[in-house]
Design an enzyme around this catalytic site. Structure first.
Site, PDB file in Angstrom:
ATOM      1  N   GLU A 143     -15.554  15.218 -33.132  1.00  0.00           N
ATOM      2  CA  GLU A 143     -15.078  13.859 -33.401  1.00  0.00           C
ATOM      3  C   GLU A 143     -14.382  13.270 -32.178  1.00  0.00           C
ATOM      4  O   GLU A 143     -13.606  13.929 -31.501  1.00  0.00           O
ATOM      5  CB  GLU A 143     -14.121  13.856 -34.592  1.00  0.00           C
ATOM      6  CG  GLU A 143     -14.767  14.273 -35.908  1.00  0.00           C
ATOM      7  CD  GLU A 143     -15.822  13.283 -36.414  1.00  0.00           C
ATOM      8  OE1 GLU A 143     -15.866  12.135 -35.922  1.00  0.00           O
ATOM      9  OE2 GLU A 143     -16.622  13.682 -37.288  1.00  0.00           O
ATOM     10  N   ARG A 160     -12.350   8.394 -51.350  1.00  0.00           N
ATOM     11  CA  ARG A 160     -13.392   8.115 -52.350  1.00  0.00           C
ATOM     12  C   ARG A 160     -13.237   9.016 -53.565  1.00  0.00           C
ATOM     13  O   ARG A 160     -13.597   8.654 -54.679  1.00  0.00           O
ATOM     14  CB  ARG A 160     -14.776   8.322 -51.714  1.00  0.00           C
ATOM     15  CG  ARG A 160     -15.921   7.898 -52.604  1.00  0.00           C
ATOM     16  CD  ARG A 160     -17.247   7.884 -51.864  1.00  0.00           C
ATOM     17  NE  ARG A 160     -17.644   9.191 -51.375  1.00  0.00           N
ATOM     18  CZ  ARG A 160     -18.128  10.185 -52.139  1.00  0.00           C
ATOM     19  NH1 ARG A 160     -18.274  10.009 -53.439  1.00  0.00           N
ATOM     20  NH2 ARG A 160     -18.485  11.341 -51.613  1.00  0.00           N
ATOM     21  N   CYS A 192     -10.070  14.859 -43.699  1.00  0.00           N
ATOM     22  CA  CYS A 192     -10.491  15.271 -42.353  1.00  0.00           C
ATOM     23  C   CYS A 192      -9.947  14.307 -41.295  1.00  0.00           C
ATOM     24  O   CYS A 192      -9.357  14.716 -40.301  1.00  0.00           O
ATOM     25  CB  CYS A 192     -12.022  15.353 -42.261  1.00  0.00           C
ATOM     26  SG  CYS A 192     -12.726  16.738 -43.198  1.00  0.00           S
ATOM     27  N   HIS A 218     -16.516  18.627 -37.194  1.00  0.00           N
ATOM     28  CA  HIS A 218     -17.133  18.630 -38.525  1.00  0.00           C
ATOM     29  C   HIS A 218     -18.332  19.573 -38.536  1.00  0.00           C
ATOM     30  O   HIS A 218     -19.139  19.567 -37.597  1.00  0.00           O
ATOM     31  CB  HIS A 218     -17.596  17.219 -38.904  1.00  0.00           C
ATOM     32  CG  HIS A 218     -16.640  16.479 -39.774  1.00  0.00           C
ATOM     33  ND1 HIS A 218     -16.113  15.247 -39.436  1.00  0.00           N
ATOM     34  CD2 HIS A 218     -16.094  16.785 -40.986  1.00  0.00           C
ATOM     35  CE1 HIS A 218     -15.302  14.831 -40.406  1.00  0.00           C
ATOM     36  NE2 HIS A 218     -15.274  15.750 -41.356  1.00  0.00           N
TER      37      HIS A 218
END
Lengths: 213, 213, 213, 213
Positions: free
Chosen positions: B78, B88, B141, B165
């Site tokens: 990342e 979510r 994350c 990830h």
């Protein structure tokens, strides 16, 4: 109220850019706001210069830039722009910056101050697939979104602004395998309702629309 | 040199988290650096608290957090974390923040100060599919990556840190349709070479690895 | 019992073919059956000629051909082969038949007489993602599967035979974007258990594994 | 000339079936041929019974059945139907056959005798993404296509017939993640040009359109 909406010219070997094609189809008045349309070249720096000049000339209340996101399935309203140019391909004037900041005195990132979730909700309620995106990439799309929000942050604090990515249209995927597309009329309809929601919502709504990754 | 590497516990209905499973398999010494492994709960705030305590205890030179990115095809390093929680689904203690900043006094985003492209290159050269990602999502994350970089920015400026990830492993996709996966051994191998590159490269390399969107 | 298992050589610009790489790794004895391995050229007609000669020489009880299915997410056991060659690219000897029947006196299609669902189930129970496929394409994979089943139908009615497609392995997708892959060891493990199920199940099992389209 | 075109009713939890929605929008005359439209229930056996009765009543020269292929990116003209029912879900009258032949006295498969490549070419030339498919699945779509071709083979040798699969339309994917769709008007336009090509081409054209797998 006045809304400036921009669309890029074609890039990356494509003959058209669905962003500008859709912007051209928009009504001149949406939800009581006057719509100003402007094509922007897919070129680092120059795109922001032209955007700023247009803002100076038109003094819009809302500014929305629109770009092509080949490979995406639906219309995505971008949440954030980051202070970096990292070009996988050359822009339309053969610039290919790698890992350069857009503005030395800019913040690491700026969040759109548009009501991004209200815009997504309005599109969906009108049967246009849409979602919030958390990356506008690192090419000219992120570049102009960052430039717009930098300008808002530094000079035009009364403007609300952001960026919308749109999918390929069908004629662009005839020769591509398993590439999603969206009809140009549906993209234009989506932009219409996104603008409507931006005009009508000063504040964003609360809605579950995050991404795990 | 000392490297702290963390992996989350399972979340979202999964029985295992490939991030932690892979971290567990790492050697205790990579490229001359001592490797400290720590499992972190997939919980907003608590994850950062435990991370900071571990940093206090271990005083690492490099800190890398690892998380599961179900649906991604390869290992992604990342580039940036953004100052927002937008969940979510609920985390493992039933928190579900929507559009809340992680730190009121934090910057909008922090860039990883790891050599992300050197890490991607090293993985690829060892036959592990990898790429740079420009979004860590808006769940735990991104939260822990932001927390780590906030801490580095505010208190631990000598530490270099970031986030990786990893895809599902095969046993997680037996019942899923068209979901990519990567063998656990390959994920562990990828992390090994990513750590090696982080240890060996103070500065990042120049490499075309941007995304158009 | 004797099992003949074949794998194609590389084609379409790839440097290796995961099918043959995996076949090479198989044990020489699986579930009490002797395993005969044979590489087959990715060439129309010649592939079937070599297959038939090998059948004549080895007199196997079971024959399974294995090929690469770039883009598929898991190991697929093919249900049916159709009587047509329709090549999108040239084979390894520059043949590119378009819409030609494989055998003028063959049926429109032949169903595999292997226990395809038992094979899928056995792979899944051993944590290898697998499914039944209803198309082997129209290139050399379908060609040799059709050829095998034609030969079984016309001359070797005591043989049970079929085809298995395997995904890319990681080293093949380093430069490909969003391409799924499977570790070579997992492909070999999948083939092992597929063969085991073929050896141990004269009749197929009843299992929901159809496709809507 | 007379063309019978059928579309299924909704199934699998969907509120509409884009196949029938698109068929309804077709002109009553295409390329000089009279168009007869008929909705067919998504039910094993009954679908073929109604199709045969409609053929008896209408005596068409061409019969094309149309069904929904959720997940496909473009309009696909099917090449072949296979003699098997293998239902992953129940049909609209709760039938769920597993691995049963459709007709005991039918061939293993039948190829469409429509000019499938000319139909794909005509759609593409009119900017509608389209391709040849080599599997119609194992649910009611394959069932009715097989039934149609069985009937043509056994009783109605003067009829030319086949099957076309169409994607979801946008309103069906609002709540689905990463699902491709196509505008209803574009699906109807695609069917229009597919029918036109079927009317105008007794024989198919030679065109590279095979699949490797």
């Amino acid at each position: 109220m006045k809304v400036l909406i921009t669309g890029f010219d074609p890039f990356g070997g494509e003959k058209i850019n669905p962003a500008w094609e859709a912007v051209k189809k928009l009504d001149d008045n949406i939800a009581g706001a006057k719509i100003i349309k402007k094509q922007i070249p897919t070129v680092f720096k120059k795109s922001i210069d032209i955007l700023e000049k247009t803002i100076e000339d038109e003094k819009p209340d809302i500014a929305i830039c629109v770009g092509q996101a080949g490979g995406r399935y639906n219309i995505t309203v971008e949440r954030v722009a980051i202070n970096i140019d990292d070009a996988r391909i050359e822009d339309n004037e053969n610039n290919q910056p790698i890992d350069e900041p857009i503005y030395e005195d800019g913040e690491n990132a700026y969040f759109s101050n548009l009501p991004i979730k209200a815009m997504v909700k309005e599109m969906r309620e009108n049967n246009i697939p849409a979602s919030v995106s958390n990356t506008a990439g690192t090419f000219v799309c992120n570049h102009i979104m960052y430039g717009l929000l930098y300008l808002i942050n530094k000079k035009y604090s009364n403007i609300r602004g952001g960026f919308i990515h749109v999918p390929f249209i069908p004629e662009q995927v005839i020769e591509k395998k398993n590439a999603p597309s969206m009809a140009l009329d549906d993209i234009a309809k989506g932009l219409h309702f996104a603008i409507k929601a931006a005009v009508e919502n000063e504040e964003d709504i609360q809605m579950t629309e995050g991404k795990i990754c």
